[in-house]
Scaffold this motif. Sequence first.
Motif, mmCIF file in Angstrom:
data_model
loop_
_atom_site.group_PDB
_atom_site.id
_atom_site.type_symbol
_atom_site.label_atom_id
_atom_site.label_comp_id
_atom_site.label_asym_id
_atom_site.label_seq_id
_atom_site.Cartn_x
_atom_site.Cartn_y
_atom_site.Cartn_z
ATOM 1 N N ILE A 66 -31.528 46.273 -51.686
ATOM 2 C CA ILE A 66 -32.103 45.069 -51.088
ATOM 3 C C ILE A 66 -32.198 43.938 -52.110
ATOM 4 C CG2 ILE A 66 -34.221 44.104 -50.097
ATOM 5 C CD1 ILE A 66 -34.654 46.803 -48.708
ATOM 6 N N GLY A 69 -28.924 42.387 -52.992
ATOM 7 C CA GLY A 69 -28.504 41.536 -51.888
ATOM 8 C C GLY A 69 -29.305 40.251 -51.767
ATOM 9 N N GLU A 71 -32.703 39.964 -51.372
ATOM 10 C CA GLU A 71 -33.878 40.037 -50.506
ATOM 11 C C GLU A 71 -34.969 40.881 -51.176
ATOM 12 O OE1 GLU A 71 -34.111 38.219 -47.994
ATOM 13 O OE2 GLU A 71 -32.079 37.752 -47.332
ATOM 14 N N GLY A 116 -34.328 44.670 -40.967
ATOM 15 C CA GLY A 116 -33.070 43.953 -41.140
ATOM 16 C C GLY A 116 -32.753 43.047 -39.971
ATOM 17 N N THR A 120 -32.532 39.021 -40.517
ATOM 18 C CA THR A 120 -31.195 38.416 -40.455
ATOM 19 C C THR A 120 -30.923 37.675 -39.153
ATOM 20 O OG1 THR A 120 -30.214 40.504 -39.650
ATOM 21 C CG2 THR A 120 -30.242 40.131 -42.034
ATOM 22 N N VAL A 196 -22.379 43.376 -51.198
ATOM 23 C CA VAL A 196 -23.809 43.275 -51.511
ATOM 24 C C VAL A 196 -24.020 42.395 -52.743
ATOM 25 C CG1 VAL A 196 -25.881 44.545 -52.223
ATOM 26 C CG2 VAL A 196 -24.378 45.508 -50.469
ATOM 27 N N GLY A 200 -25.759 38.595 -52.743
ATOM 28 C CA GLY A 200 -26.914 38.337 -53.588
ATOM 29 C C GLY A 200 -26.669 37.262 -54.618
ATOM 30 N N LYS A 203 -25.000 33.433 -51.459
ATOM 31 C CA LYS A 203 -24.830 33.700 -50.024
ATOM 32 C C LYS A 203 -23.890 32.704 -49.342
ATOM 33 C CE LYS A 203 -28.198 35.685 -48.022
ATOM 34 N NZ LYS A 203 -29.494 36.042 -47.387
ATOM 35 N N ASN A 217 -26.822 42.248 -45.458
ATOM 36 C CA ASN A 217 -28.249 42.385 -45.753
ATOM 37 C C ASN A 217 -28.935 43.348 -44.791
ATOM 38 O OD1 ASN A 217 -28.470 38.973 -46.818
ATOM 39 N ND2 ASN A 217 -28.759 40.768 -48.093
ATOM 40 N N THR A 220 -28.430 46.835 -45.911
ATOM 41 C CA THR A 220 -29.233 47.233 -47.079
ATOM 42 C C THR A 220 -30.637 47.645 -46.648
ATOM 43 O OG1 THR A 220 -29.997 44.962 -47.575
ATOM 44 C CG2 THR A 220 -27.949 45.699 -48.621
ATOM 45 N N GLY A 267 -31.210 38.036 -57.132
ATOM 46 C CA GLY A 267 -30.109 38.679 -56.431
ATOM 47 C C GLY A 267 -28.833 38.746 -57.245
#
Length: 322
Positions: A66, A69, A71, A116, A120, A196, A200, A203, A217, A220, A267
């Motif tokens: 995560i 990525g 987040e 997620g 998202t 991933v 990160g 984006k 994301n 993940t 990220g």
Amino acid sequence: MKTKPLILNKKKFEFTSTHLLLIVFAIVFVVFTVMIPDKFFTGKNFMTIAKYSSVFGLIGIGMTFIIIGGEIDLSVAYIVGLSSMVMGTMLQTIDNVVLVAAAGILVGLVCGIFNGFVITKLRLPAFVVTIGTGQMFNGFAQLINNRPQIQFSNDLFREFSKINVFGVIPLPFIILLAVAVLTWFVLKYTVFGRCVYAVGSNKPASRLAGINAAKTNAFTFAISGFLCGIASFMVTSQNGSGIAAAASGAEMDAISAAVLGGASLAGGKGSIIGTLVGVFLLRIISNGMNLMNIETYWQMVLQGSLLIAAVIMDSVKNNKDD
């Protein structure tokens, strides 16, 4: 004919958070070995550390996906608690250990998928969403039986955490290593792993490159939820009961381990191996201080200081790169 002098390209050494982690790990290990050799430096104690590192190691690996990525997930401890309460409740009426374990892992996966999806699809900040979903999961966990803990008497389920491979290596530790190898391979050698890191790192640029950032994301978070489910199975077996607060504070331990291991909260950076080293460092500190009868508050101070130091170093490095 003149010969040109041989010029060697020397790379300038750069001290990173990974170097700090290894140095601190070595220092901590040596200090505890010297101060309490009869308690700390024993095969039994190392196996105890390995066993109890397995739960937080799995949660930390999921958190690493995560964070790489770009987040964050503050609900992982509550996912473990909800899964634990579901398994504890089922074990009161169902003897099939495999079915109960599968149900607990499925609960973790569903929670991860839900996180997620909300983050998202609705394009909401993960920090706020996972605080909210964490409270939801915690509430559901305690509503199951209107209490935060539930006992069960299934001896086979309890015995899982006590199984030692070759008589010395805890089975939960073997599972952690297997998951670590698999996830390391996924991050390093698969298209998904590269996606991933790309998402990160940048984006908007990843979208222009044809990567579905939202889907990446979301996956993940699903991976993290799935690993939380496995971790919940382990900790529920260790405790011999379903506990809503079975992994209390796990989100901070997981984030600390990942960041100490070289992951960047911005990220795009991080590794499974680094996270595992971070997990073992934190567990060794906790174990050694407990053996020395040092109050938990000092453990929190030391772990917090290490996390701040790692974040500062990562911030300084990112500023230099910019």
